[in-house]
Design a protein around this motif. Structure first.
Motif, mmCIF file in Angstrom:
data_model
loop_
_atom_site.group_PDB
_atom_site.id
_atom_site.type_symbol
_atom_site.label_atom_id
_atom_site.label_comp_id
_atom_site.label_asym_id
_atom_site.label_seq_id
_atom_site.Cartn_x
_atom_site.Cartn_y
_atom_site.Cartn_z
ATOM 1 N N LEU A 165 -2.912 7.415 5.570
ATOM 2 C CA LEU A 165 -2.545 5.994 5.567
ATOM 3 C C LEU A 165 -1.046 5.806 5.796
ATOM 4 N N ARG A 166 -0.261 6.602 5.132
ATOM 5 C CA ARG A 166 1.196 6.454 5.255
ATOM 6 C C ARG A 166 1.658 6.699 6.696
ATOM 7 N N ALA A 170 0.236 8.487 -4.771
ATOM 8 C CA ALA A 170 -1.028 9.217 -4.695
ATOM 9 C C ALA A 170 -0.853 10.529 -3.938
ATOM 10 N N GLU A 171 -0.101 10.512 -2.851
ATOM 11 C CA GLU A 171 0.110 11.729 -2.080
ATOM 12 C C GLU A 171 0.860 12.779 -2.902
ATOM 13 N N ALA A 216 -4.211 9.362 1.386
ATOM 14 C CA ALA A 216 -2.916 8.715 1.187
ATOM 15 C C ALA A 216 -1.928 9.115 2.282
ATOM 16 N N GLN A 220 -11.777 4.793 6.185
ATOM 17 C CA GLN A 220 -10.983 5.195 5.017
ATOM 18 C C GLN A 220 -11.517 4.583 3.740
ATOM 19 N N ALA A 251 0.262 4.654 -2.047
ATOM 20 C CA ALA A 251 -0.039 5.877 -1.316
ATOM 21 C C ALA A 251 1.027 6.949 -1.529
ATOM 22 N N ARG A 301 -5.148 12.826 -1.846
ATOM 23 C CA ARG A 301 -3.843 13.084 -1.224
ATOM 24 C C ARG A 301 -3.940 13.007 0.299
ATOM 25 N N LEU A 348 -5.746 1.574 -4.021
ATOM 26 C CA LEU A 348 -5.818 1.726 -2.573
ATOM 27 C C LEU A 348 -6.979 0.928 -1.990
ATOM 28 N N GLY A 357 0.815 -1.213 0.000
ATOM 29 C CA GLY A 357 0.000 0.000 0.000
ATOM 30 C C GLY A 357 0.845 1.257 0.000
ATOM 31 N N GLU A 358 2.009 1.196 0.650
ATOM 32 C CA GLU A 358 2.893 2.357 0.697
ATOM 33 C C GLU A 358 3.323 2.783 -0.695
#
Length: 222
Positions: free
Chosen positions: A112-113, A96-97, A109, A213, A93, A106, A176, A89-90
């Motif tokens: 989540l990070r 995406a961020e 993301a 989320q 994300a 963003r 995501l 996922g990182e």
């Protein structure tokens, strides 16, 4: 002992009597001196400033039984799979961020990070503390049927990297969501069948957070 004919016998007997009297006097004093010496040695052994310190508090109650005794294979599987899913996922994300046109994407993301950083650190510490590898042996098939079949493919990441504009946003949201749904399977597995109480608690907390989320991402995907 002097003989009956010893001319110095009376003198020796007088000296002996005086010696016994002196000894009795010394013995009557020495126990007090001995006690004083013991007390002085105890005070000298105390740290500076502690001679007049108040009595020490009672010892703490015995610690609870180490919860690691309840660790099961499910707990190990949850942590190993959780770390793999976080790493997956990182990748999505992070892109995406940085590149999503929609600020809400963003924001999710970035959120989540930040959470994955803390959660992943905890998972890794537990595994290392249990002398378990942070990744499972891929040849063992230990995770078959528990989410590994739904992992994102290299082609998915390649598609995301190549996408631009609105296509990038749609692809990022889709990936995501796939990652989070995959993680939910693992979290629910631990919450229902795990044995290590802190790991179960972490999974339950993550379920609640991820559900919110996922709902936000679903609105963005509509």
């Amino acid at each position: 002992m002097s003989s009956p004919m010893d001319p110095n016998g009376p003198v020796r007997r007088a000296v002996s009597a005086r010696s016994r009297s002196r000894a009795a006097s010394i013995l009557s004093v020495r126990p007090q001196r001995a006690l004083a010496a013991i007390l002085l040695s105890v005070v000298a052994a105390l740290p500076a400033g502690c001679a007049d310190a108040p009595a020490a508090p009672p010892p703490p109650a015995p610690a609870a039984v180490d919860a690691s005794a309840a660790v099961t294979e499910v707990d190990v599987m949850f942590l190993q799979m959780g770390l793999a899913q976080i790493a997956e996922g990182e990748k999505v994300a992070a892109l995406a961020e940085q590149r999503a046109g929609n600020s809400d994407i963003r924001a999710v993301a970035a959120e989540l990070r930040e959470q994955w950083k803390t959660e992943g650190g905890t998972m890794q510490r537990w595994l290392l503390g249990w002398s378990q590898p942070v990744t499972a042996d891929p040849s063992a098939g230990a995770h078959a049927g528990h989410g590994d079949l739904h992992a994102l493919r290299p082609a998915d990441f390649a598609e995301l990297e190549a996408a631009q504009g609105a296509d990038f946003d749609r692809t990022a949201v889709s990936l995501l969501l796939g990652n989070l749904h995959n993680g939910m399977e693992t979290l629910r597995m631990e919450a229902s069948a795990g044995g290590y109480p802190p790991a179960k608690s972490l999974a339950e907390q993550m379920v609640t957070t991820r559900q919110g989320q996922i709902q936000r991402l679903l609105k963005l995907a509509a």
